[in-house]
Design an enzyme around this catalytic site. Sequence first.
Site, PDB file in Angstrom:
ATOM      1  N   GLU A 252      30.036  39.563  40.863  1.00 54.85           N
ATOM      2  CA  GLU A 252      29.036  40.636  40.891  1.00 54.85           C
ATOM      3  C   GLU A 252      29.762  41.890  41.344  1.00 54.85           C
ATOM      4  OE1 GLU A 252      27.134  43.329  41.709  1.00 54.85           O
ATOM      5  OE2 GLU A 252      26.060  42.399  43.380  1.00 54.85           O
ATOM      6  N   CYS A 286      25.201  48.122  45.129  1.00 55.11           N
ATOM      7  CA  CYS A 286      25.693  47.900  43.765  1.00 55.11           C
ATOM      8  C   CYS A 286      24.644  48.276  42.725  1.00 55.11           C
ATOM      9  CB  CYS A 286      26.126  46.459  43.595  1.00 55.11           C
ATOM     10  SG  CYS A 286      24.920  45.299  44.219  1.00 55.11           S
TER      11      CYS A 286
HETATM   12  P1  NAD Z   1      36.598  44.981  47.858  1.00 61.39           P
HETATM   13  O1  NAD Z   1      36.128  44.502  46.557  1.00 61.39           O
HETATM   14  O2  NAD Z   1      38.041  45.237  48.012  1.00 61.39           O
HETATM   15  O3  NAD Z   1      36.182  43.942  49.002  1.00 61.39           O
HETATM   16  C1  NAD Z   1      35.158  42.985  48.852  1.00 61.39           C
HETATM   17  C2  NAD Z   1      35.603  41.693  49.504  1.00 61.39           C
HETATM   18  O4  NAD Z   1      36.758  41.186  48.849  1.00 61.39           O
HETATM   19  C3  NAD Z   1      36.007  41.826  50.966  1.00 61.39           C
HETATM   20  O5  NAD Z   1      35.603  40.668  51.665  1.00 61.39           O
HETATM   21  C4  NAD Z   1      37.506  41.913  50.884  1.00 61.39           C
HETATM   22  O6  NAD Z   1      38.176  41.539  52.073  1.00 61.39           O
HETATM   23  C5  NAD Z   1      37.806  40.928  49.782  1.00 61.39           C
HETATM   24  N1  NAD Z   1      39.075  41.112  49.102  1.00 61.39           N
HETATM   25  C6  NAD Z   1      39.844  42.232  49.013  1.00 61.39           C
HETATM   26  N2  NAD Z   1      40.940  41.988  48.267  1.00 61.39           N
HETATM   27  C7  NAD Z   1      40.865  40.703  47.873  1.00 61.39           C
HETATM   28  C8  NAD Z   1      41.689  39.876  47.064  1.00 61.39           C
HETATM   29  N3  NAD Z   1      42.816  40.321  46.500  1.00 61.39           N
HETATM   30  N4  NAD Z   1      41.313  38.607  46.847  1.00 61.39           N
HETATM   31  C9  NAD Z   1      40.162  38.141  47.364  1.00 61.39           C
HETATM   32  N5  NAD Z   1      39.347  38.869  48.148  1.00 61.39           N
HETATM   33  C10 NAD Z   1      39.693  40.139  48.398  1.00 61.39           C
HETATM   34  O7  NAD Z   1      35.778  46.241  48.217  1.00 61.39           O
HETATM   35  P2  NAD Z   1      36.062  47.300  49.377  1.00 61.39           P
HETATM   36  O8  NAD Z   1      37.508  47.658  49.470  1.00 61.39           O
HETATM   37  O9  NAD Z   1      35.431  46.802  50.591  1.00 61.39           O
HETATM   38  O10 NAD Z   1      35.268  48.545  48.791  1.00 61.39           O
HETATM   39  C11 NAD Z   1      35.856  49.315  47.775  1.00 61.39           C
HETATM   40  C12 NAD Z   1      34.832  49.786  46.799  1.00 61.39           C
HETATM   41  O11 NAD Z   1      34.200  48.655  46.180  1.00 61.39           O
HETATM   42  C13 NAD Z   1      33.658  50.535  47.389  1.00 61.39           C
HETATM   43  O12 NAD Z   1      33.942  51.856  47.590  1.00 61.39           O
HETATM   44  C14 NAD Z   1      32.586  50.301  46.361  1.00 61.39           C
HETATM   45  O13 NAD Z   1      32.677  51.210  45.318  1.00 61.39           O
HETATM   46  C15 NAD Z   1      32.878  48.934  45.845  1.00 61.39           C
HETATM   47  N6  NAD Z   1      32.014  47.890  46.455  1.00 61.39           N
HETATM   48  C16 NAD Z   1      31.104  47.307  45.665  1.00 61.39           C
HETATM   49  C17 NAD Z   1      30.271  46.360  46.212  1.00 61.39           C
HETATM   50  C18 NAD Z   1      29.214  45.684  45.397  1.00 61.39           C
HETATM   51  O14 NAD Z   1      28.256  45.146  45.934  1.00 61.39           O
HETATM   52  N7  NAD Z   1      29.338  45.660  44.100  1.00 61.39           N
HETATM   53  C19 NAD Z   1      30.355  46.010  47.539  1.00 61.39           C
HETATM   54  C20 NAD Z   1      31.348  46.613  48.321  1.00 61.39           C
HETATM   55  C21 NAD Z   1      32.161  47.547  47.753  1.00 61.39           C
END
Ligand code: NAD
Length: 495
Positions: A252, A286
């Site tokens: 998602e 989101c």
């Molecule tokens: P991200 O996707 O990097 O992080 C989401 C989760 O994934 C966190 O728990 C993070 O630790 C983990 N993660 C990071 N790198 C990973 C990897 N290589 N393998 C597995 N897990 C990993 O998001 P973010 O850095 O927290 O936010 C960045 C941008 O993402 C935000 O500015 C926003 O635009 C977007 N975002 C979207 C949602 C959503 O609900 N769709 C939620 C949070 C952030």
Amino acid sequence: MHEQRTYSSFIHGSFISAPSQRADETRRQVLAPADGSILAEVYDADVTVVDQAVQAACDASAAWAGRSRTERSDVLFSLADALAAESERLARIEARDTGRPVVETREDVAATVDQFRYVASAVRVHQDELVQHTPDSYSMIEREPYGVAGLIVPWNFPFLIAGWKLAPALAAGNTCVIKPAELAPLSILELARIADSVLPPGVLNVITGDGRTGAALCTHPRVDILSFTGSPETGRRVAAAAAERTVPCLLELGGKSANILFPDAPMEKALVTAPMSILFASGQMCNAGSRLLVHEDVYESVLEELVQRFRSIRPGDPLDETTRLGPLISDEQWRRVESYVAEGQNSGARLLCGGRRLTGGAFDRGYYVEPTLFADVDPDSVIAQEEIFGPVLCVIPFRDEAHAVDIANNSVYGLAGGVWTRDWARGVRVARQIRTGTVWVNEYNLVPSGSPFGGYRQSGFGREVHMHALSEFSQTKNIFVSLSDKPVDWYALEQ
Ligand code: NAD
């Protein structure tokens, strides 16, 4: 009530003892986005800890999968009750950790409890099937869990999204290793503590840490299914890790949803809901209605009304009952939003209000940003195409139905959308043409248990919140049974 200040990963029913060596390197502070205060310290899980968590989940797997649906359902009902009993404390933890107003996080906790109850009910009727092929041959189609589910959660709605993943994964008979986001892990750690009173050890494990911990979970050879919510970039990495090991994954990944306002909309409701659809969670959502498409006949009057409403939203301390707008999660997120505001101004869009960081008094310590409204946004421009994840609404005029649908579908994303019209047939007609997983008609942002939630295209795949999620976390086994002694003889000579 016990308030723990230092956390580590939760494995086999307890928080593991803190690593004695290199403690400073693996310990991170969890900060309150509202004022920068330290809420807790959390030890990151390295590959060894991730391995312990997955091993604990493996060890618990056979016994949990072996329980009947009814037994698992009973356990989830008990878990829902245990969470409900601590709902106010959980809502306050979530409000401080994410910066979201407590009036919002209370709704999240209630919805999460409801999700556990919904899934606990649904799993009782999520029955196996018997298909009769001939009078004496059958397929017994049984649903089996995958085994160990690796679940990765972002920082915007940690408790709710954890519930959306955990409830169906557990109900279907999987054991779980869940990784909260490093910026807001506390409510999930508390969920694990509470769950310990009802779940057998090892059935639910929490690993803490950043992307390195998440990557170690995704690449672990004994994780059997992955479910991820977060950014598209990270989602693609998770999908690549899943592909590398040929395990299923559910993604998602956000959106750029269009909310379409026709002149015959129920205007009073629409003008309350449209601001809420982008200002809830300060736009860090989101399914935010981040593009508002307004018919040209009502365009200027809607803009005037929106400016009034955006200016009247009350920012403040997340724990204050009157606060409706909290801070962004981090300084990095603020800088990201700031750069999009600059981008919008450079693109020629009309900035009608907001765009600045809120300062003065307590605001100086948090990452507050003014509700921001851009009008005359070019549908192809960066601010209309990219997920800003802040309280920034892009308003775009449209001529007619076909024009609105074209603009709405001009996106790589496909998570959600809205249509506002009193012409019910038009509402459904337009909803059918919008290529997203959810379209609200005369509503926005409501995702009660039973609403399938998930995306088309780059918003990901797989569905949560509905009982379909039980199927996502199950694989079917076809046991073909013959009652006949007569061979199906391929080699017999034709008569
Ligand atoms: P991200 O996707 O990097 O992080 C989401 C989760 O994934 C966190 O728990 C993070 O630790 C983990 N993660 C990071 N790198 C990973 C990897 N290589 N393998 C597995 N897990 C990993 O998001 P973010 O850095 O927290 O936010 C960045 C941008 O993402 C935000 O500015 C926003 O635009 C977007 N975002 C979207 C949602 C959503 O609900 N769709 C939620 C949070 C952030």
